[in-house]
Design an enzyme around this catalytic site. Structure first.
Site, PDB file in Angstrom:
ATOM      1  CE  LYS A 153      47.813  39.584  41.531  1.00 32.39           C
ATOM      2  NZ  LYS A 153      46.699  38.752  41.022  1.00 32.39           N
TER       3      LYS A 153
ATOM      4  CB  CYS B  88      47.843  39.171  37.360  1.00 35.37           C
ATOM      5  SG  CYS B  88      46.303  39.234  36.409  1.00 35.37           S
TER       6      CYS B  88
ATOM      7  CD  GLU C 266      47.387  35.737  38.583  1.00 37.97           C
ATOM      8  OE1 GLU C 266      46.783  36.236  37.611  1.00 37.97           O
ATOM      9  OE2 GLU C 266      47.424  36.277  39.711  1.00 37.97           O
TER      10      GLU C 266
HETATM   11  N1  LIG Z   1      43.550  39.031  38.009  1.00 36.88           N
HETATM   12  C1  LIG Z   1      44.310  40.077  38.310  1.00 36.88           C
HETATM   13  O1  LIG Z   1      45.165  40.012  39.167  1.00 36.88           O
HETATM   14  C2  LIG Z   1      44.175  41.374  37.617  1.00 36.88           C
HETATM   15  C3  LIG Z   1      43.106  41.653  36.643  1.00 36.88           C
HETATM   16  O2  LIG Z   1      42.379  40.784  36.189  1.00 36.88           O
HETATM   17  C4  LIG Z   1      42.986  43.041  36.253  1.00 36.88           C
HETATM   18  O3  LIG Z   1      43.781  43.878  36.726  1.00 36.88           O
HETATM   19  O4  LIG Z   1      42.085  43.376  35.497  1.00 36.88           O
END
Ligand SMILES: NC(=O)CC(=O)C(=O)O
Length: 277
Positions: free
Chosen positions: A115, A156, A44
């Site tokens: 996302k 994520c 990411e």
């Molecule tokens: N960084 C993200 O998008 C998500 C995350 O770090 C988490 O859900 O914990």
């Protein structure tokens, strides 16, 4: 395709976009020499620090430096690349998305995922981050039909929403790729639990790829890129440092698990009308 060789690049991300692209290129070339993978996955936000203050400046529309570079690499190296994510300049003046681009082995654009669920967290004294201050949410669920079978993409925080994964599985995904950057608060608590749960719930392979932890960065990535099988077993996992994640995934094994423990068939969907629209 019975097996597919998947390679994740858990790369260090710095404050310099050019350096990040060079790093991605170097790891892709080295990973190909070492593993000859079918699919390469980047983390990411691999071209920018994971920090709201960098996203506008580092953002690009399709056809910018990052997508051009990755597309060229996919073509030159003859490999499919799931290009982690980057801040994508959207159609509107201030629209920025957290977007994964996917290129096939001829350099063709196979699709993209924006996302869907933006990461807004506020744990006093630990971590405060509000993606929604700067980013816009994607509106589409992404399952790509590739020569290696159907691949779902989630980014994520999307992993925390099981309904999304059920839909991807229902649309035929056998592998779900998750570029992700958990942190040192939520990572130890939830990363493994979530990756294994989504794999087991849906009896799919999950490949989650994080940036390496950069001690100088404002956001400390958890790392721990991992591949999980449809039984919920971790097939490969890294620590926080830079490195390669690799496994050959056996699609016959996925069918075996589904045959032996047919949870998907045993669902009582008529009783599950839980989500009110
Ligand atoms: N960084 C993200 O998008 C998500 C995350 O770090 C988490 O859900 O914990």
């Amino acid at each position: 395709m019975k097996t597919v060789k998947v390679l994740g690049c858990q790369m260090m991300v710095e404050e310099d976009k050019k350096m990040n692209l060079e790093k991605a290129e170097e790891m892709i070339a080295r990973g190909i020499r070492k593993y000859q993978p079918d699919i390469i996955i980047l983390p990411e936000m691999f071209n920018t620090p994971y920090d709201n203050s960098y996203f506008p400046e580092f953002s690009e529309a399709y056809g910018g430096d990052t997508t051009l570079k990755i597309q060229k690499l996919a073509k030159e190296q003859g490999v499919m690349i799931i290009a982690g994510s980057i801040p994508e300049q959207g159609e509107g003046e201030k629209e920025i998305y957290n977007t994964t681009y996917v290129f096939g082995s001829k350099g063709e654009l196979l699709g993209k995922h924006r996302k869907i669920h933006l990461f807004d967290i506020d744990i006093p004294g630990k971590i405060t981050f509000k993606e929604s201050d700067v980013l816009s949410p994607g509106e589409e669920i992404t399952v790509l039909d590739t020569k290696f079978g159907k691949i779902g993409i989630a980014i994520c925080y999307d992993v925390r929403f099981p309904e999304l994964f059920q839909i991807m599985e229902k649309e035929g995904a056998r592998l779900v790729v998750i570029p992700g950057a958990f942190n040192t608060t939520t990572g130890p608590a939830h990363w493994e639990l979530l990756m294994r749960s989504r794999a087991l719930d849906n009896q799919v392979y999950v490949a989650a790829v994080s940036p390496a932890r950069n001690s100088k960065a404002s956001y400390q990535a958890y790392g721990h890129s991992m591949i999980v099988d449809p039984w919920g077993r971790i097939l490969d996992e890294l620590e926080e440092k830079e490195g390669f994640l690799y496994r050959e995934l056996d699609i016959d094994y996925l069918h075996q698990v589904r045959g032996e423990l047919p949870t998907r068939k045993n669902r009582r969907v008529s009783l599950y009308d839980t989500i009110k629209k």
